[in-house]
Design a protein around this motif. Structure first.
Motif, PDB file in Angstrom:
ATOM      1  N   ARG A  89       1.053  -1.891   0.182  1.00  0.00           N
ATOM      2  CA  ARG A  89       0.100   0.072   0.018  1.00  0.00           C
ATOM      3  C   ARG A  89       1.146   1.127   0.008  1.00  0.00           C
ATOM      4  N   GLU A  90       2.024   1.086   0.271  1.00  0.00           N
ATOM      5  CA  GLU A  90       2.560   2.762   0.860  1.00  0.00           C
ATOM      6  C   GLU A  90       3.319   3.080  -0.320  1.00  0.00           C
ATOM      7  N   GLU A  91       3.952   1.758  -1.023  1.00  0.00           N
ATOM      8  CA  GLU A  91       4.928   2.187  -2.470  1.00  0.00           C
ATOM      9  C   GLU A  91       3.056   2.556  -3.679  1.00  0.00           C
ATOM     10  N   GLN A  92       2.511   1.919  -3.158  1.00  0.00           N
ATOM     11  CA  GLN A  92       1.229   2.377  -4.324  1.00  0.00           C
ATOM     12  C   GLN A  92       1.180   4.229  -3.972  1.00  0.00           C
ATOM     13  N   GLY A  93       1.772   4.381  -3.286  1.00  0.00           N
ATOM     14  CA  GLY A  93       2.097   6.681  -3.195  1.00  0.00           C
ATOM     15  C   GLY A  93       0.904   6.600  -1.880  1.00  0.00           C
ATOM     16  N   HIS A  94       0.388   5.985  -1.108  1.00  0.00           N
ATOM     17  CA  HIS A  94       0.039   6.751  -0.092  1.00  0.00           C
ATOM     18  C   HIS A  94      -1.168   7.249   0.212  1.00  0.00           C
ATOM     19  N   ASP A  95      -2.155   6.289  -0.908  1.00  0.00           N
ATOM     20  CA  ASP A  95      -3.896   6.645  -0.793  1.00  0.00           C
ATOM     21  C   ASP A  95      -4.370   6.447   0.326  1.00  0.00           C
ATOM     22  N   GLU A  96      -4.790   7.223   0.728  1.00  0.00           N
ATOM     23  CA  GLU A  96      -5.217   7.105   2.848  1.00  0.00           C
ATOM     24  C   GLU A  96      -6.212   6.494   2.399  1.00  0.00           C
ATOM     25  N   SER A  97      -7.489   6.435   1.730  1.00  0.00           N
ATOM     26  CA  SER A  97      -8.198   5.151   2.189  1.00  0.00           C
ATOM     27  C   SER A  97      -8.421   3.843   1.172  1.00  0.00           C
ATOM     28  N   LYS A  98      -7.114   3.595   0.951  1.00  0.00           N
ATOM     29  CA  LYS A  98      -6.610   2.060   0.847  1.00  0.00           C
ATOM     30  C   LYS A  98      -4.980   1.857   2.094  1.00  0.00           C
ATOM     31  N   LEU A  99      -4.752   2.731   2.417  1.00  0.00           N
ATOM     32  CA  LEU A  99      -4.088   2.816   3.696  1.00  0.00           C
ATOM     33  C   LEU A  99      -4.827   2.058   4.601  1.00  0.00           C
ATOM     34  N   LEU A 100      -6.073   3.260   4.711  1.00  0.00           N
ATOM     35  CA  LEU A 100      -6.578   2.990   5.907  1.00  0.00           C
ATOM     36  C   LEU A 100      -6.766   1.045   6.702  1.00  0.00           C
ATOM     37  N   ARG A 101      -7.781   0.691   5.826  1.00  0.00           N
ATOM     38  CA  ARG A 101      -7.905  -0.984   6.524  1.00  0.00           C
ATOM     39  C   ARG A 101      -7.271  -1.622   7.508  1.00  0.00           C
ATOM     40  N   VAL A 102      -5.352  -1.538   6.096  1.00  0.00           N
ATOM     41  CA  VAL A 102      -4.494  -2.720   6.458  1.00  0.00           C
ATOM     42  C   VAL A 102      -3.730  -1.636   7.844  1.00  0.00           C
ATOM     43  N   VAL A 103      -4.302  -0.574   8.853  1.00  0.00           N
ATOM     44  CA  VAL A 103      -4.000   0.296   9.402  1.00  0.00           C
ATOM     45  C   VAL A 103      -4.377  -0.135  10.271  1.00  0.00           C
ATOM     46  N   LEU A 104      -5.791  -0.326  10.283  1.00  0.00           N
ATOM     47  CA  LEU A 104      -6.476  -0.195  11.544  1.00  0.00           C
ATOM     48  C   LEU A 104      -6.201  -1.994  11.939  1.00  0.00           C
ATOM     49  N   LEU A 105      -5.940  -3.072  10.574  1.00  0.00           N
ATOM     50  CA  LEU A 105      -6.084  -4.315  10.917  1.00  0.00           C
ATOM     51  C   LEU A 105      -4.677  -4.467  12.280  1.00  0.00           C
ATOM     52  N   HIS A 106      -3.751  -3.733  11.594  1.00  0.00           N
ATOM     53  CA  HIS A 106      -1.939  -3.998  12.608  1.00  0.00           C
ATOM     54  C   HIS A 106      -2.887  -3.034  13.959  1.00  0.00           C
ATOM     55  N   GLY A 107      -3.674  -2.284  13.918  1.00  0.00           N
ATOM     56  CA  GLY A 107      -4.167  -1.876  15.382  1.00  0.00           C
ATOM     57  C   GLY A 107      -4.529  -2.890  15.997  1.00  0.00           C
ATOM     58  N   ASP A 108      -5.772  -3.803  15.428  1.00  0.00           N
ATOM     59  CA  ASP A 108      -6.079  -4.861  15.831  1.00  0.00           C
ATOM     60  C   ASP A 108      -5.271  -5.478  16.516  1.00  0.00           C
ATOM     61  N   CYS A 109      -4.102  -5.952  15.697  1.00  0.00           N
ATOM     62  CA  CYS A 109      -3.192  -7.219  15.570  1.00  0.00           C
ATOM     63  C   CYS A 109      -2.498  -6.840  17.018  1.00  0.00           C
ATOM     64  N   SER A 110      -2.370  -5.702  17.177  1.00  0.00           N
ATOM     65  CA  SER A 110      -1.133  -5.747  17.998  1.00  0.00           C
ATOM     66  C   SER A 110      -1.932  -5.691  19.728  1.00  0.00           C
ATOM     67  N   LYS A 111      -3.562  -5.145  19.275  1.00  0.00           N
ATOM     68  CA  LYS A 111      -4.253  -5.004  20.668  1.00  0.00           C
ATOM     69  C   LYS A 111      -4.452  -6.674  20.878  1.00  0.00           C
ATOM     70  N   PHE A 112      -3.757  -7.321  19.720  1.00  0.00           N
ATOM     71  CA  PHE A 112      -4.555  -8.617  20.601  1.00  0.00           C
ATOM     72  C   PHE A 112      -3.242  -9.279  20.742  1.00  0.00           C
ATOM     73  N   GLN A 113      -2.436  -9.016  20.961  1.00  0.00           N
ATOM     74  CA  GLN A 113      -0.955  -9.108  21.195  1.00  0.00           C
ATOM     75  C   GLN A 113      -0.093  -8.598  22.382  1.00  0.00           C
ATOM     76  N   ASP A 114      -1.034  -7.695  22.889  1.00  0.00           N
ATOM     77  CA  ASP A 114      -0.802  -7.121  24.695  1.00  0.00           C
ATOM     78  C   ASP A 114       0.150  -5.553  24.672  1.00  0.00           C
ATOM     79  N   ASN A 115       0.211  -5.332  22.716  1.00  0.00           N
ATOM     80  CA  ASN A 115       1.002  -4.788  23.054  1.00  0.00           C
ATOM     81  C   ASN A 115       0.308  -3.613  22.520  1.00  0.00           C
ATOM     82  N   LEU A 116      -0.270  -2.330  24.313  1.00  0.00           N
ATOM     83  CA  LEU A 116      -1.144  -1.286  23.404  1.00  0.00           C
ATOM     84  C   LEU A 116       0.020  -0.055  23.425  1.00  0.00           C
ATOM     85  N   PRO A 117       0.440   0.381  23.467  1.00  0.00           N
ATOM     86  CA  PRO A 117       0.876   1.531  22.361  1.00  0.00           C
ATOM     87  C   PRO A 117       0.966   1.392  21.876  1.00  0.00           C
ATOM     88  N   GLU A 118       1.400  -0.182  20.571  1.00  0.00           N
ATOM     89  CA  GLU A 118       1.512   0.104  19.311  1.00  0.00           C
ATOM     90  C   GLU A 118       0.392   0.611  18.911  1.00  0.00           C
TER      91      GLU A 118
END
Length: 227
Positions: free
Chosen positions: A193-222
């Motif tokens: 997604r970043e290589e595509q040129g920072h299209d915010e609408s396309k980046l949003l889903r993967v960034v939120l999924l990263h947040g969910d992933c970090s939360k499940f790993q108990d890495n709350l700051p990340e």
């Protein structure tokens, strides 16, 4: 008599040809079932006039198979796209169990060994999303993985469809409380997604999924940083 009248109706509106109608009536008679039920099974009946074009397309393909006597071949490749279209129509009508049946038929005909088959990739994704909606994530993930293999081979790693499949896999893994299984797919998706040129609408889903992933790993700051 009722089946004959219905056949005339379908012919009149171009849903099926007279040749196909005769063949279907013959089969309906042999199986001692109504034409309505036979057409329902074949996916060429609709109460929605806007669907007539799609049903006509299916009917033409069925007519071709009847005319060339290839419909008797259970695994004939020409049957796969018909099964796929019927599945999509059932899904559109909200009948997910029947959609599941026909997507599985299409995939069985297409097989799982051919690489880069985008038709099979679409069928895999469609069936996987039905399983996700039924909370069958463990059955969905192998289908998403097969779709990813096809798309990577045919479209490359940076195509939208390939990246969306990476995100689909990660989302299904997270839903199964397996963030460790999701992280490699998320990293690949975010990089693409970043290589595509920072299209915010396309980046949003993967960034939120990263947040969910970090939360499940108990890495709350990340997780907070991603959110």
């Amino acid at each position: 008599m009722q089946s004959s009248l219905k056949a005339q109706f379908y012919i009149r509106y171009g849903v099926i040809t007279d040749t196909l109608a005769f063949d279907l009536l013959s089969r309906a008679s042999r199986r001692r079932m109504s034409l309505e039920r036979l057409l329902h099974e074949a996916g060429v009946q609709s109460q929605d006039p806007s669907k007539f074009d799609t049903y006509r397309e299916i009917a033409v393909e069925l007519d071709h198979l009847v005319a060339t006597e290839t419909s008797s071949g259970a695994n004939h490749q020409e049957l796969a796209p018909i099964a796929y279209k019927v599945a999509a129509l059932y899904e559109d009508a909200g009948d997910k169990p029947q959609a599941e049946v026909y997507y599985n038929r299409a995939l069985k005909i297409w097989g799982s060994e051919t690489r880069g088959d985008l038709n099979a990739a679409r069928a895999c994704t469609a069936l996987a999303k039905i399983y996700v909606s039924q909370n069958k994530k463990s059955e969905a993930i192998p289908l998403f993985l097969k779709a990813l293999e096809h798309r990577q081979h045919s479209l490359g790693a940076s195509h939208d469809d390939t990246i969306e499949t990476l995100e689909d896999i990660a989302e299904a893994e997270i839903a199964q409380h397996n963030p460790w299984g999701a992280i490699s797919f998320l990293r690949s998706a975010l990089s693409a997604r970043e290589e595509q040129g920072h299209d915010e609408s396309k980046l949003l889903r993967v960034v939120l999924l990263h947040g969910d992933c970090s939360k499940f790993q108990d890495n709350l700051p990340e997780a907070e940083a991603y959110y």
